[in-house]
Design a protein around this motif. Structure first.
Motif, PDB file in Angstrom:
ATOM      1  N   GLY A 156      -4.361   1.598   3.786  1.00 41.15           N
ATOM      2  CA  GLY A 156      -4.038   0.182   3.930  1.00 41.15           C
ATOM      3  C   GLY A 156      -4.300  -0.329   5.330  1.00 41.15           C
ATOM      4  O   GLY A 156      -5.226   0.111   6.020  1.00 41.15           O
ATOM      5  N   ALA A 168       1.302   4.265   6.220  1.00 40.91           N
ATOM      6  CA  ALA A 168       1.028   3.005   5.520  1.00 40.91           C
ATOM      7  C   ALA A 168       1.833   1.908   6.184  1.00 40.91           C
ATOM      8  O   ALA A 168       2.359   1.007   5.521  1.00 40.91           O
ATOM      9  N   ALA A 175       0.825  -1.207   0.000  1.00 38.33           N
ATOM     10  CA  ALA A 175       0.000   0.000   0.000  1.00 38.33           C
ATOM     11  C   ALA A 175       0.862   1.262   0.000  1.00 38.33           C
ATOM     12  O   ALA A 175       0.581   2.220  -0.738  1.00 38.33           O
ATOM     13  N   GLY A 200      -6.720  -1.577   0.334  1.00 37.11           N
ATOM     14  CA  GLY A 200      -5.614  -0.641   0.511  1.00 37.11           C
ATOM     15  C   GLY A 200      -5.326   0.152  -0.754  1.00 37.11           C
ATOM     16  O   GLY A 200      -5.062   1.365  -0.705  1.00 37.11           O
TER      17      GLY A 200
END
Length: 407
Positions: free
Chosen positions: A292, A168, A19, A309
């Protein structure tokens, strides 16, 4: 770069998983912002021919994102396995619910690809993008958010300056913690065992899932007569199977999985991971956004974790691409309003499905199985569910052209 230097970018993406790297690639492709990716792991290298344990599905929307960013050029077609049919049911009626990509005028729903190969391809893509800086084996240790910027420190003493931080960094997101964003979490008291096998015959292009009282069993077809089997159960049962020798495990698989699996020539690799649910209370804060697994973790039975994601990536980029300052409250609010409700609905639906088919009372499970058969006969319901699987809005899924980008 010395330990006292300052890293300055418009956007810093914390986390070098799929992601995070896709986020950087999409932003670099669609905006002029400078981007730094900060990852705690070593820079990924493309694996050899050996099948990797973790595999993911990429739907049509995810494939288009990767194609547009140039990522698919680094993924040889040999390692991508198309799937054009999805089936679900019980041992008695294994294909009670059946979806065909042809029903919505697609040649395929998507592809299966090994996670490590995809991550390496994303990293290789970003290395050629002038506006992207990749920093591996470094961690964010602190964060101070101001009205017009974000300041931070890395664990090696370097300073960080940006206008937006994108977290992320997975389910245990440090960015989420530093931003003071709470989350709702649940442990299903269940694990998934992943078993890579070589089959006696080609697995074809159908992915299927059989519901049992202890959890689903599923097959993901892969290249070279290989497949990834997923077996959900209580942790104690998974531990027993992890300790079995190959012959004993093969026998256990053939007993638990439907006959359509066929013969198993070899057990290639096995692994396990816990099943949890997580949803952040919100996806944004002052100069911070989450994507994500940092924002949501869904039960893997739906095969939508990576796709959700990457949908975050598309949504956040769309919210930012017309902005001169990527960290403004109005831009982040657009992302929050669009993506949080979508993901909340998906997480709730999959959780209900999990509970429905693991009910301890057999008559209720029978009713659930009948519900699958009913859904199979209802064209609007099937079409809606297939549009979710492809990542396409329903009206797009009805088009006469194949919207799937071929790698």
């Amino acid at each position: 770069m010395t330990e006292t230097s300052t890293i300055t970018s418009d956007i810093v993406v914390v986390g070098g998983g799929i992601a995070g790297l896709a986020m950087a690639a999409r932003l670099a492709h669609r905006t002029a912002f400078t981007i730094t990716v900060l990852d705690s792991d070593r820079a990924p290298e493309m694996p050899d021919e050996t099948l990797q344990l973790r595999t993911t599905s990429l739907n049509s929307a995810a494939l288009r994102l990767l194609e547009e960013a140039g990522v698919m050029a680094h993924l040889p077609a040999h390692f991508l396995t198309d799937f054009d049919r999805l089936e679900a049911g019980s041992r008695e009626t294994p294909n009670a619910l059946s979806f065909s990509a042809k029903d919505i005028n697609l040649t395929r729903f998507g592809v299966f690809v090994e996670n490590d190969r995809l991550r390496a391809a994303l990293w290789q893509t970003l290395m050629s993008m002038a506006q992207v800086t990749l920093i591996s084996e470094s961690r964010l240790s602190s964060l101070q958010r101001h009205d017009d910027r974000v300041d931070g420190l890395l664990d090696d003493g370097r300073a960080l300056n940006a206008r937006l931080i994108i977290g992320a960094d997975g389910a245990r997101s440090h960015v989420r913690h530093l931003a003071g964003i709470s989350s709702q979490q649940r442990d299903y008291a269940q694990e998934a065992m992943l078993i890579n096998v070589r089959l006696a015959e080609l697995p074809g292009h159908t992915t299927w899932q059989i519901f049992t009282p202890s959890g689903p069993v599923a097959l993901l077809p892969l290249h070279d007569r290989q497949a990834s089997l997923v077996w959900y159960d209580r942790p104690g049962q998974i531990q027993k199977r992890m300790s079995m020798d190959d012959d004993t495990l093969r026998s256990a698989i053939l007993e638990a999985f439907p006959a359509r699996l066929g013969g198993i020539e070899a057990i290639l690799e096995r692994g396990r991971f816990p099943i949890r649910r997580l949803h952040a209370q919100r996806y944004t804060g002052k100069r911070v956004a989450l994507v994500g697994d940092a924002a949501h973790v869904i039960h893997p039975m739906a095969g939508q974790g990576i796709n959700l994601g990457l949908a975050d990536v598309l949504s956040l980029t769309e919210a930012l691409e017309q902005e001169s300052d990527p960290g403004t409250a109005q831009a982040l609010s657009r992302y929050q309003r669009r993506q949080w409700p979508r993901n909340a609905a998906m997480l709730t639906g999959v959780e209900q499905l999990h509970h429905l088919f693991t009910l301890p009372f057999a008559p209720l499970r029978t009713l659930a199985e009948r519900g699958l058969k009913g859904a199979d006969r209802m064209a609007p319901v099937k079409r809606f569910m297939m549009s979710l699987a492809t990542g396409q809005p329903l009206n797009n899924a009805r088009g006469s052209e194949d919207h799937d980008a071929q790698p």
